[in-house]
Design a protein around this motif. Sequence first.
Motif, PDB file in Angstrom:
ATOM      1  N   LYS A 294       0.834  -1.200   0.000  1.00  9.69           N
ATOM      2  CA  LYS A 294       0.000   0.000   0.000  1.00  9.69           C
ATOM      3  C   LYS A 294       0.871   1.254   0.000  1.00  9.69           C
ATOM      4  O   LYS A 294       0.574   2.239  -0.685  1.00  9.69           O
ATOM      5  CB  LYS A 294      -0.938   0.008   1.215  1.00  9.69           C
ATOM      6  N   LEU A 295       1.940   1.219   0.773  1.00 10.55           N
ATOM      7  CA  LEU A 295       2.887   2.342   0.784  1.00 10.55           C
ATOM      8  C   LEU A 295       3.549   2.492  -0.581  1.00 10.55           C
ATOM      9  O   LEU A 295       3.727   3.606  -1.093  1.00 10.55           O
ATOM     10  CB  LEU A 295       3.944   2.119   1.869  1.00 10.55           C
ATOM     11  N   TYR A 296       3.883   1.363  -1.202  1.00 11.08           N
ATOM     12  CA  TYR A 296       4.516   1.379  -2.525  1.00 11.08           C
ATOM     13  C   TYR A 296       3.558   1.962  -3.567  1.00 11.08           C
ATOM     14  O   TYR A 296       3.935   2.815  -4.383  1.00 11.08           O
ATOM     15  CB  TYR A 296       4.925  -0.042  -2.908  1.00 11.08           C
TER      16      TYR A 296
ATOM     17  N   PRO B  25      -9.911   5.454  17.987  1.00  4.55           N
ATOM     18  CA  PRO B  25      -8.484   5.230  18.199  1.00  4.55           C
ATOM     19  C   PRO B  25      -8.221   4.533  19.530  1.00  4.55           C
ATOM     20  O   PRO B  25      -9.140   4.310  20.320  1.00  4.55           O
ATOM     21  CB  PRO B  25      -7.912   6.650  18.219  1.00  4.55           C
ATOM     22  N   ILE B  26      -6.946   4.191  19.777  1.00  4.48           N
ATOM     23  CA  ILE B  26      -6.556   3.672  21.090  1.00  4.48           C
ATOM     24  C   ILE B  26      -6.858   4.762  22.115  1.00  4.48           C
ATOM     25  O   ILE B  26      -6.468   5.910  21.938  1.00  4.48           O
ATOM     26  CB  ILE B  26      -5.046   3.336  21.109  1.00  4.48           C
ATOM     27  N   ASP B  27      -7.551   4.400  23.175  1.00  2.00           N
ATOM     28  CA  ASP B  27      -7.883   5.393  24.201  1.00  2.00           C
ATOM     29  C   ASP B  27      -6.745   5.627  25.182  1.00  2.00           C
ATOM     30  O   ASP B  27      -6.544   6.746  25.647  1.00  2.00           O
ATOM     31  CB  ASP B  27      -9.144   4.951  24.952  1.00  2.00           C
ATOM     32  N   LEU B  28      -6.007   4.570  25.501  1.00  2.00           N
ATOM     33  CA  LEU B  28      -4.850   4.702  26.387  1.00  2.00           C
ATOM     34  C   LEU B  28      -3.785   3.716  25.941  1.00  2.00           C
ATOM     35  O   LEU B  28      -4.018   2.512  25.883  1.00  2.00           O
ATOM     36  CB  LEU B  28      -5.248   4.417  27.846  1.00  2.00           C
ATOM     37  N   TYR B  29      -2.606   4.248  25.600  1.00  2.00           N
ATOM     38  CA  TYR B  29      -1.489   3.444  25.123  1.00  2.00           C
ATOM     39  C   TYR B  29      -0.387   3.531  26.172  1.00  2.00           C
ATOM     40  O   TYR B  29       0.080   4.623  26.503  1.00  2.00           O
ATOM     41  CB  TYR B  29      -1.010   3.988  23.781  1.00  2.00           C
ATOM     42  N   ILE B  30       0.040   2.386  26.697  1.00  2.00           N
ATOM     43  CA  ILE B  30       1.004   2.340  27.789  1.00  2.00           C
ATOM     44  C   ILE B  30       2.301   1.699  27.298  1.00  2.00           C
ATOM     45  O   ILE B  30       2.294   0.613  26.722  1.00  2.00           O
ATOM     46  CB  ILE B  30       0.443   1.545  28.981  1.00  2.00           C
ATOM     47  N   GLY B  31       3.420   2.374  27.525  1.00  2.00           N
ATOM     48  CA  GLY B  31       4.697   1.818  27.096  1.00  2.00           C
ATOM     49  C   GLY B  31       5.845   2.706  27.512  1.00  2.00           C
ATOM     50  O   GLY B  31       5.662   3.738  28.165  1.00  2.00           O
ATOM     51  N   GLY B  32       7.060   2.319  27.108  1.00  2.00           N
ATOM     52  CA  GLY B  32       8.263   3.027  27.528  1.00  2.00           C
ATOM     53  C   GLY B  32       8.590   4.241  26.676  1.00  2.00           C
ATOM     54  O   GLY B  32       8.303   4.280  25.485  1.00  2.00           O
TER      55      GLY B  32
ATOM     56  N   VAL C 182      -1.126   7.358   6.669  1.00  2.00           N
ATOM     57  CA  VAL C 182      -1.184   6.885   5.282  1.00  2.00           C
ATOM     58  C   VAL C 182      -2.430   6.033   5.069  1.00  2.00           C
ATOM     59  O   VAL C 182      -3.182   6.225   4.100  1.00  2.00           O
ATOM     60  CB  VAL C 182       0.080   6.085   4.921  1.00  2.00           C
ATOM     61  N   LEU C 183      -2.680   5.079   5.963  1.00  2.00           N
ATOM     62  CA  LEU C 183      -3.858   4.218   5.825  1.00  2.00           C
ATOM     63  C   LEU C 183      -5.147   5.018   5.979  1.00  2.00           C
ATOM     64  O   LEU C 183      -6.164   4.689   5.355  1.00  2.00           O
ATOM     65  CB  LEU C 183      -3.801   3.079   6.844  1.00  2.00           C
ATOM     66  N   PHE C 184      -5.099   6.055   6.772  1.00  3.41           N
ATOM     67  CA  PHE C 184      -6.244   6.969   6.905  1.00  3.41           C
ATOM     68  C   PHE C 184      -6.494   7.686   5.576  1.00  3.41           C
ATOM     69  O   PHE C 184      -7.620   7.740   5.086  1.00  3.41           O
ATOM     70  CB  PHE C 184      -5.966   7.970   8.025  1.00  3.41           C
ATOM     71  N   ASP C 185      -5.427   8.205   4.971  1.00  2.41           N
ATOM     72  CA  ASP C 185      -5.555   8.922   3.697  1.00  2.41           C
ATOM     73  C   ASP C 185      -6.018   8.013   2.576  1.00  2.41           C
ATOM     74  O   ASP C 185      -6.719   8.451   1.649  1.00  2.41           O
ATOM     75  CB  ASP C 185      -4.218   9.565   3.313  1.00  2.41           C
ATOM     76  N   LEU C 186      -5.612   6.740   2.623  1.00  2.00           N
ATOM     77  CA  LEU C 186      -6.004   5.786   1.584  1.00  2.00           C
ATOM     78  C   LEU C 186      -7.410   5.240   1.796  1.00  2.00           C
ATOM     79  O   LEU C 186      -7.914   4.480   0.970  1.00  2.00           O
ATOM     80  CB  LEU C 186      -5.000   4.624   1.536  1.00  2.00           C
ATOM     81  N   GLY C 187      -8.033   5.599   2.918  1.00  2.00           N
ATOM     82  CA  GLY C 187      -9.418   5.222   3.162  1.00  2.00           C
ATOM     83  C   GLY C 187      -9.610   3.918   3.917  1.00  2.00           C
ATOM     84  O   GLY C 187     -10.746   3.480   4.120  1.00  2.00           O
TER      85      GLY C 187
ATOM     86  N   GLU D  38     -14.011   8.881  10.826  1.00  2.00           N
ATOM     87  CA  GLU D  38     -14.452   9.150  12.188  1.00  2.00           C
ATOM     88  C   GLU D  38     -13.476   8.619  13.231  1.00  2.00           C
ATOM     89  O   GLU D  38     -13.556   8.975  14.409  1.00  2.00           O
ATOM     90  CB  GLU D  38     -15.844   8.566  12.449  1.00  2.00           C
ATOM     91  N   CYS D  39     -12.520   7.778  12.795  1.00  2.00           N
ATOM     92  CA  CYS D  39     -11.526   7.232  13.728  1.00  2.00           C
ATOM     93  C   CYS D  39     -10.353   8.176  13.942  1.00  2.00           C
ATOM     94  O   CYS D  39      -9.570   7.987  14.882  1.00  2.00           O
ATOM     95  CB  CYS D  39     -11.002   5.890  13.218  1.00  2.00           C
ATOM     96  N   GLY D  40     -10.206   9.167  13.063  1.00  2.00           N
ATOM     97  CA  GLY D  40      -9.120  10.130  13.198  1.00  2.00           C
ATOM     98  C   GLY D  40      -7.819   9.638  12.604  1.00  2.00           C
ATOM     99  O   GLY D  40      -7.641   8.457  12.324  1.00  2.00           O
TER     100      GLY D  40
END
Length: 824
Positions: free
Chosen positions: A138-140, A531-538, A555-560, A565-567
């Motif tokens: 898809k990126l290609y 979207p992810i509501d809370l992302y936990i990590g380092g 990119v995936l958002f722009d490609l549809g 509505e997910c942002g």
Amino acid sequence: MYDFAKIEQKWHRKWSEQNIYNTPDNPTKKFYLLEMYAYPSGDIHIGHFRNYGVGDTVWRYLRMNGYDLLHPFGWDAFGLPAEQAAIKHGLPPREWTIKNIETGKKTIQELGISYDWDREIRTCEPDYYKWTQWVFLKLYQAGLVYRDTSTVNWCPSCKTVLANEQIIGGKCWRCDSIVEKRELEQWFIKITDYVQRLLDDLDKLEGKWPQNIITMQRNWIGRSEGGEFDFPIDGTDIILPIFTTRPDTIYGVTFMSVAPDAKIMKKILPYISTDRQNAIGEYIKTALNRTEIERSTESSEKDGVFTGLYAINPFDGEKVQIWVADYVLASYGTGAVMAVPAHDQRDFEFAKKYNIPIKVVIQPKNTQLNPDEMTEAYTDTGIMVNSKLFDGTFSTDGIGKVIEYASQKGIGRKKITYRLRDWLISRQRYWGAPIPMVHCDKCGTVPVPEEQLPVLLPQEDKVDFIPKGRSPLSDVPEFVDVKCPKCGGPAKRDTDTMDTFVCSSWYYLRYLDPHNEHQAFAQSEAKKWLPIDLYIGGAEHATGHLIYSRFVHKVLFDLGYIPKECGDEPAKRLFNHGMVLDEHGDVMSKSKGNVISPGKLIEKIGIDATRVAMLFFAPPEKEILWSESAVKGAVRFLTRVESLFGKSPQSKEIPDVNSLTDSEMVMLKSLHRTIKRVGEDTRPDRMQFNTAIAGLMEFLNILPQDFGPEHKLYYTVADNFVRLLAPFAPFIAEELNEKLGFDKNVFTRNYPKYNENLAKIDEIEIGVQINGKLRGTINISTDASQQTALELASSDSKISKWFEGKAIRKVIYIEGKILNIITK
């Protein structure tokens, strides 16, 4: 101590039977909770447990507050360590990886972490990396993938290319070998096409992501505004484009510095004399053995080699020397910089060392700089001098005027550059997702059709994992030799595999729909959970994974593929957990032999006591020092809880408030204040679990010694306390919930709610200032008036002596906080 092992075993079984961690199909009050997935290097350690325990506490709190949760887990299963283990121990990478996954998974399940294992992903499985290859295609197709020959970071031990983010202190992030430079043909992803958007959209994350992460991303992206000017090289047809943020110093250029690995060096070399070429070649080889950090740091000694060539300053026609200098980086601008020694410290040191002229073109107000007397560069603003038609112009104004003049004359232009470079994803290793491209002599480079995905790794028994400076896949004819998807003629597969950051750039999307054989994820599932509501990590992922995932999401958002509505940002909120240190302040690690096994700890004191200790040490975003005394304190606390509330109440009647004695009323009010305090501190936007647990401990201390099942408030207190405790110590809370007579799982019950009137603090202590200086404190009701506060201060001799006999000019009273009396 209570029999924690028996209780944990019982509730492990019951929760499994009840499928309490399963994700609802149709959420009405959704919350996507995610901890960063794990690399399977062995069993999990106490640092992992802290991370997962934080997420689990949030899950249990939210579940009791009516949320429908998606809380999945998975494994970042490709990567170098598996191949290194194959070489060292003779284990196939897949066998080593799967063994570690099963070990880690068993421990996590034993800890009772609230993951929906039906949604587990493993990036090394074909049903996952098929879709990693799909993301690549898809990126290609979007024009965001290209192949280029470039100087790359090369680890001589791992024998593979490293991205800038995988170099720490000039060394390989995996094996600590000194990183070298090598020229290879590589695959790149054009993240720079999204660079300004990645920068601008950080504004959306303000107040929701840690400020240090936002700052690190801004600095890593590194936007610079300035001008680009065309310097012809004398005696050639080569134009040397130069970017600078200081166009106001353009007339002060006395030499040019070109990075040893700048692409333009190939064009320049043929015009350099043979004897100089040899010297330059040796210099470049030596310079590139130094890290970019060592080369570019302000304190490092600057050196270089004169090429014998000259560039022409397009503004005044003067010739300036061209040098190869290691303090210039190929990644900055065009890889060459104009040197203005009078007004740049690095250029000044270089010019002094090699006796290059210094020309002042910015004079400070009320001072005259003499280049022969200068001991350092003058880098502040001032008045432009020796700059022809710009003489007398203030330097900050001159920046725009110089660019405008250059544009009119066709010798330059306004320019914005970025520190962030395109994403190098090629790896010359076996254990990674194969790049789905084919090389055909007739058709060129051809993408593998989507219907032919996944491009599978060859069987491990056909692969020699010993590094040879090329991909092990290159030596497997069954893998390499294929038909061209376009013409059907003989062709060869690309033998590079993808950087594991590609796998992790989209993994949170696969959790939405992990069993879908036809799509990476269905839009209907994305609409439910993103979207992810809370992302936990380092925080260590700030300039790697957290930038790449933002990019791929956009990119995936722009490609549809991601619904509008997910942002276009993957995570609403990011939380960075702190590390676990030993009692001496050292990071716990296997290599140091000071790692604590959660498995051994829970055998000794139980899961709940381990959780409470971990959460009580410090706020989850802070580092913690491991302490045996704190662990013992958690055991004592839970033992007391079980002793107090592990009995059946004589009555489940909720007494009328009016029937309570004064002491009973004090207890009830304290309970409601505790509900308020603990609930507010446990919320996902606060996560101050240590103070929440402290609140529970403090409440126990107000209970009378003879408090038991016959007490009028026993049921009320026990019921609410057990539900408050449940997110922190789920097993004992579930057991006590059952003993109170509840058939329902405690996590399907509602979280306690406080009564505002009962939770109100009747009297508090506030400070009293006289003319801004603290002179004492008074105890006052929370709704007391200013006049009442003034009267109480006046009646306290220790305070009133400071304003007795003086006229009061002003009184500042902030209710519930402070009284400030200002005298004339």
